[in-house]
Design a protein around this motif. Structure first.
Motif, PDB file in Angstrom:
ATOM      1  N   HIS A 220       0.744  -1.234  -0.149  1.00 42.13           N
ATOM      2  CA  HIS A 220      -0.011   0.102  -0.004  1.00 42.13           C
ATOM      3  C   HIS A 220       1.058   1.298   0.008  1.00 42.13           C
ATOM      4  CE1 HIS A 220      -3.806  -2.106   0.864  1.00 42.13           C
ATOM      5  NE2 HIS A 220      -2.980  -2.970   1.451  1.00 42.13           N
ATOM      6  N   GLN A 221       0.634   2.092  -0.763  1.00 45.90           N
ATOM      7  CA  GLN A 221       1.469   3.510  -1.091  1.00 45.90           C
ATOM      8  C   GLN A 221       1.376   3.985   0.231  1.00 45.90           C
ATOM      9  OE1 GLN A 221       0.500   5.822  -4.251  1.00 45.90           O
ATOM     10  NE2 GLN A 221       2.419   7.038  -4.232  1.00 45.90           N
ATOM     11  N   ASP A 222       0.278   4.152   0.768  1.00 42.42           N
ATOM     12  CA  ASP A 222      -0.163   4.836   2.226  1.00 42.42           C
ATOM     13  C   ASP A 222      -0.154   3.861   3.289  1.00 42.42           C
ATOM     14  OD1 ASP A 222      -0.573   6.576   4.168  1.00 42.42           O
ATOM     15  OD2 ASP A 222      -2.498   7.418   3.276  1.00 42.42           O
ATOM     16  N   ARG A 223       0.897   3.689   3.863  1.00 39.14           N
ATOM     17  CA  ARG A 223       0.562   2.629   5.111  1.00 39.14           C
ATOM     18  C   ARG A 223      -0.364   3.232   5.960  1.00 39.14           C
ATOM     19  NH1 ARG A 223       6.607  -0.247   4.979  1.00 39.14           N
ATOM     20  NH2 ARG A 223       7.286   0.482   3.056  1.00 39.14           N
ATOM     21  N   SER A 224      -0.572   4.119   6.183  1.00 37.68           N
ATOM     22  CA  SER A 224      -1.346   4.878   7.365  1.00 37.68           C
ATOM     23  C   SER A 224      -2.625   4.473   7.165  1.00 37.68           C
ATOM     24  CB  SER A 224      -1.120   6.481   7.459  1.00 37.68           C
ATOM     25  OG  SER A 224      -1.642   7.099   6.448  1.00 37.68           O
ATOM     26  N   ARG A 225      -3.122   4.020   5.997  1.00 39.99           N
ATOM     27  CA  ARG A 225      -4.394   3.302   5.695  1.00 39.99           C
ATOM     28  C   ARG A 225      -4.754   2.238   6.861  1.00 39.99           C
ATOM     29  NH1 ARG A 225      -5.312   1.128   0.419  1.00 39.99           N
ATOM     30  NH2 ARG A 225      -7.390   0.686   1.235  1.00 39.99           N
ATOM     31  N   SER A 226      -3.872   1.524   7.105  1.00 40.14           N
ATOM     32  CA  SER A 226      -3.982   0.428   8.216  1.00 40.14           C
ATOM     33  C   SER A 226      -3.993   0.869   9.571  1.00 40.14           C
ATOM     34  CB  SER A 226      -2.705  -0.288   8.293  1.00 40.14           C
ATOM     35  OG  SER A 226      -2.884  -1.270   9.322  1.00 40.14           O
ATOM     36  N   LEU A 227      -5.259   1.102  10.286  1.00 38.31           N
ATOM     37  CA  LEU A 227      -5.599   1.676  11.641  1.00 38.31           C
ATOM     38  C   LEU A 227      -4.700   0.964  12.574  1.00 38.31           C
ATOM     39  CD1 LEU A 227      -7.393   3.397  13.303  1.00 38.31           C
ATOM     40  CD2 LEU A 227      -8.951   1.163  13.540  1.00 38.31           C
TER      41      LEU A 227
ATOM     42  N   VAL B 178       7.647  -0.892  13.788  1.00 38.61           N
ATOM     43  CA  VAL B 178       7.198  -1.815  12.759  1.00 38.61           C
ATOM     44  C   VAL B 178       6.992  -1.187  11.532  1.00 38.61           C
ATOM     45  CG1 VAL B 178       5.588  -3.439  11.877  1.00 38.61           C
ATOM     46  CG2 VAL B 178       6.034  -3.478  14.302  1.00 38.61           C
ATOM     47  N   ARG B 179       7.763  -1.736  10.529  1.00 34.99           N
ATOM     48  CA  ARG B 179       7.832  -1.234   9.220  1.00 34.99           C
ATOM     49  C   ARG B 179       6.894  -1.893   8.041  1.00 34.99           C
ATOM     50  NH1 ARG B 179      11.401   1.879   5.941  1.00 34.99           N
ATOM     51  NH2 ARG B 179      11.429   0.944   3.544  1.00 34.99           N
ATOM     52  N   ASP B 180       6.977  -3.354   8.206  1.00 28.05           N
ATOM     53  CA  ASP B 180       6.241  -4.017   7.207  1.00 28.05           C
ATOM     54  C   ASP B 180       5.554  -5.316   7.797  1.00 28.05           C
ATOM     55  OD1 ASP B 180       4.916  -4.689   4.829  1.00 28.05           O
ATOM     56  OD2 ASP B 180       6.542  -5.500   4.035  1.00 28.05           O
ATOM     57  N   ILE B 181       4.190  -5.798   7.613  1.00 29.90           N
ATOM     58  CA  ILE B 181       3.724  -6.795   7.883  1.00 29.90           C
ATOM     59  C   ILE B 181       3.365  -7.632   6.858  1.00 29.90           C
ATOM     60  CG2 ILE B 181       1.832  -7.695   9.143  1.00 29.90           C
ATOM     61  CD1 ILE B 181       1.431  -4.777  10.445  1.00 29.90           C
ATOM     62  N   ALA B 182       3.560  -8.869   6.989  1.00 31.75           N
ATOM     63  CA  ALA B 182       3.259 -10.117   5.988  1.00 31.75           C
ATOM     64  C   ALA B 182       2.028 -10.769   6.492  1.00 31.75           C
ATOM     65  CB  ALA B 182       4.367 -10.702   5.629  1.00 31.75           C
ATOM     66  N   SER B 183       0.821 -10.565   5.998  1.00 30.06           N
ATOM     67  CA  SER B 183      -0.220 -11.233   6.656  1.00 30.06           C
ATOM     68  C   SER B 183      -0.638 -12.551   5.759  1.00 30.06           C
ATOM     69  CB  SER B 183      -1.435 -10.388   6.535  1.00 30.06           C
ATOM     70  OG  SER B 183      -1.289  -9.230   7.270  1.00 30.06           O
ATOM     71  N   MET B 184      -0.704 -13.587   6.255  1.00 31.89           N
ATOM     72  CA  MET B 184      -0.767 -14.981   5.765  1.00 31.89           C
ATOM     73  C   MET B 184      -2.372 -15.454   6.357  1.00 31.89           C
ATOM     74  SD  MET B 184       3.011 -16.769   5.841  1.00 31.89           S
ATOM     75  CE  MET B 184       2.502 -18.171   5.214  1.00 31.89           C
ATOM     76  N   VAL B 185      -3.045 -16.179   5.132  1.00 31.22           N
ATOM     77  CA  VAL B 185      -4.234 -16.681   5.674  1.00 31.22           C
ATOM     78  C   VAL B 185      -4.319 -17.990   5.140  1.00 31.22           C
ATOM     79  CG1 VAL B 185      -6.705 -16.209   5.579  1.00 31.22           C
ATOM     80  CG2 VAL B 185      -5.336 -14.229   5.338  1.00 31.22           C
ATOM     81  N   PHE B 186      -4.864 -18.943   6.178  1.00 26.59           N
ATOM     82  CA  PHE B 186      -4.936 -20.308   5.756  1.00 26.59           C
ATOM     83  C   PHE B 186      -6.441 -20.903   5.726  1.00 26.59           C
ATOM     84  CE2 PHE B 186      -1.321 -19.216   8.429  1.00 26.59           C
ATOM     85  CZ  PHE B 186      -0.302 -19.386   7.616  1.00 26.59           C
ATOM     86  N   LYS B 187      -6.979 -20.886   4.487  1.00 25.39           N
ATOM     87  CA  LYS B 187      -8.250 -21.404   4.445  1.00 25.39           C
ATOM     88  C   LYS B 187      -8.458 -22.065   3.162  1.00 25.39           C
ATOM     89  CE  LYS B 187      -9.057 -16.447   2.560  1.00 25.39           C
ATOM     90  NZ  LYS B 187      -9.992 -15.291   2.626  1.00 25.39           N
ATOM     91  N   ASP B 188      -9.374 -22.965   3.152  1.00 27.71           N
ATOM     92  CA  ASP B 188      -9.602 -23.801   2.069  1.00 27.71           C
ATOM     93  C   ASP B 188     -11.071 -23.707   1.740  1.00 27.71           C
ATOM     94  OD1 ASP B 188     -10.527 -25.343   3.968  1.00 27.71           O
ATOM     95  OD2 ASP B 188      -8.892 -26.864   3.782  1.00 27.71           O
ATOM     96  N   ARG B 189     -11.801 -24.554   1.050  1.00 26.40           N
ATOM     97  CA  ARG B 189     -13.206 -24.584   0.669  1.00 26.40           C
ATOM     98  C   ARG B 189     -13.979 -25.020   1.828  1.00 26.40           C
ATOM     99  NH1 ARG B 189     -14.510 -29.976  -1.633  1.00 26.40           N
ATOM    100  NH2 ARG B 189     -12.947 -31.257  -1.419  1.00 26.40           N
ATOM    101  N   PHE B 190     -13.402 -25.696   2.934  1.00 22.07           N
ATOM    102  CA  PHE B 190     -13.988 -26.215   4.183  1.00 22.07           C
ATOM    103  C   PHE B 190     -13.928 -25.264   5.328  1.00 22.07           C
ATOM    104  CE2 PHE B 190     -11.826 -29.753   2.096  1.00 22.07           C
ATOM    105  CZ  PHE B 190     -12.882 -30.497   1.765  1.00 22.07           C
TER     106      PHE B 190
END
Length: 347
Positions: A96-103, A114-126
């Motif tokens: 995101h060009q403007d990180r301040s969009r993240s509350l 904190v400079r950057d966050i990698a957000s991983m999500v673990f979901k499948d069809r179940f």
């Protein structure tokens, strides 16, 4: 090319770890070690989630803002940028060009460097089985690292789902049945009061460090989801089902108390009680990867139906019902209907 080779070998190790399995806590700790070796990060928060509501529970975290944990969780749920309920596999804050969009970043994490966050999500069809945030303070995650993380989400998702399936064991007849337990939180998620037994169950949900009181992180997550619903950020109910121990599943729910004050000024009650058979059954069928038809069949069996009755209800032959049952028995490692329903319903 060297980086690609490193990531390829790490991916293979992740797959092996996932195939080895184990309980969800130890599995997550081993996976965190591998991810740390592959990409590096300074802090993390790794949660399981209720597969239907996506509400977090049972966190494993190492974060610099632990003294402000209720605030951090509240902001996490109120932040729509890279929210795990909307991410496909991996999303970077630095994208995101403007990180301040993240509350969350603007109101809290920026102050902790904190400079950057990698957000991983673990979901499948179940369903959705967990999410993981990796925080960095010195540099951004790059595209190669994001690609690597995206490639390991699939095996990690399957492993997390299977670890949940393994918790559905037959409970001892003499096992205690808790609750309901209550934790009272302020609008800012500060603990105000709790019923006597709540302390003991919270200690099992999130084991505290020696000599320290338990941190009600799972309760914070359910309450924060209530705030997200009220703010229009998410529509899923403020409810999470979580495995405690020895086949016991709990349901946590959050609701406002009273009606004299505006909603955002009223306290929040989080109730903790043994999951009802129908609530437990829903997680069971998802965790074992049953198809929609198989889930419907198990639900009808749980209501007391036999093969003849179920066949008539769903307009198929009894032979077809038996074929479905064979598939269900194979997926759930059970041999007969009694064993299947005992494990699924917890009784």
């Amino acid at each position: 090319m060297a980086g690609s080779a490193v990531f390829a070998r790490s991916h293979e190790r992740v797959v092996r770890l996932c195939e080895t399995g184990g309980d969800s806590r130890n599995l997550r700790l081993r996976l965190l070690d591998e991810l740390r070796a592959a990409v590096g990060f300074d802090a993390h928060a790794f949660l399981l989630t209720d597969p239907e509501t996506s509400v977090g529970c049972s966190p494993i975290a190492d974060i610099p803002c632990l003294p402000e944990l209720p605030r951090a969780i509240r902001l996490k749920y109120l932040t729509d940028v890279n929210r795990w309920t909307a991410v496909k596999d991996v999303a970077l804050l630095s994208a995101h060009q403007d990180r301040s969009r993240s509350l969350l970043w603007r109101e809290l994490l920026h102050d902790y460097g904190v400079r950057d966050i990698a957000s991983m999500v673990f979901k499948d069809r179940f369903g959705c089985w967990g999410f993981l945030d990796l925080w960095r303070t010195e540099r951004d995650f790059n595209r190669a690292e994001a690609s690597y993380l995206a490639h390991v989400t699939e095996p990690m998702t399957t492993a997390l789902r299977r670890s949940q399936a393994q918790t559905f064991v037959v409970r001892p007849p003499e096992a205690a049945h808790p609750g309901p337990l209550v934790l009272l939180l302020s609008p800012g998620l500060r603990v105000l009061a709790q019923t006597p037994e709540t302390h003991a169950y919270l200690s099992v949900l999130v084991p505290p460090e020696h000599g320290r009181p338990p941190v009600p992180a799972s309760a914070y997550n359910v309450a924060a989801q209530l705030l997200a619903v009220e703010a229009g950020v998410d529509t899923n109910p403020p409810r999470a089902r979580v495995h405690l121990a020895d086949g016991l599943w709990l349901t946590l729910r959050a609701a406002r108390i009273g009606d004299a004050d505006p909603p955002d000024r009223r306290d929040i009650a989080v109730t903790i009680e043994e999951a009802a058979p129908t609530e437990r059954l829903a997680v069971f069928t998802r965790a074992f990867g049953l198809t929609a038809r198989e889930r419907d069949l198990v639900g009808r069996l749980a209501k007391g139906g036999d093969s003849h009755t179920v066949a008539r209800q769903v307009f198929v032959s009894e032979h077809t019902v038996q074929d479905h049952l064979k598939s269900i028995f194979a997926k759930t490692s059970t041999n007969n209907r009694r064993m299947l329903l005992t494990r699924a319903l917890g009784a």
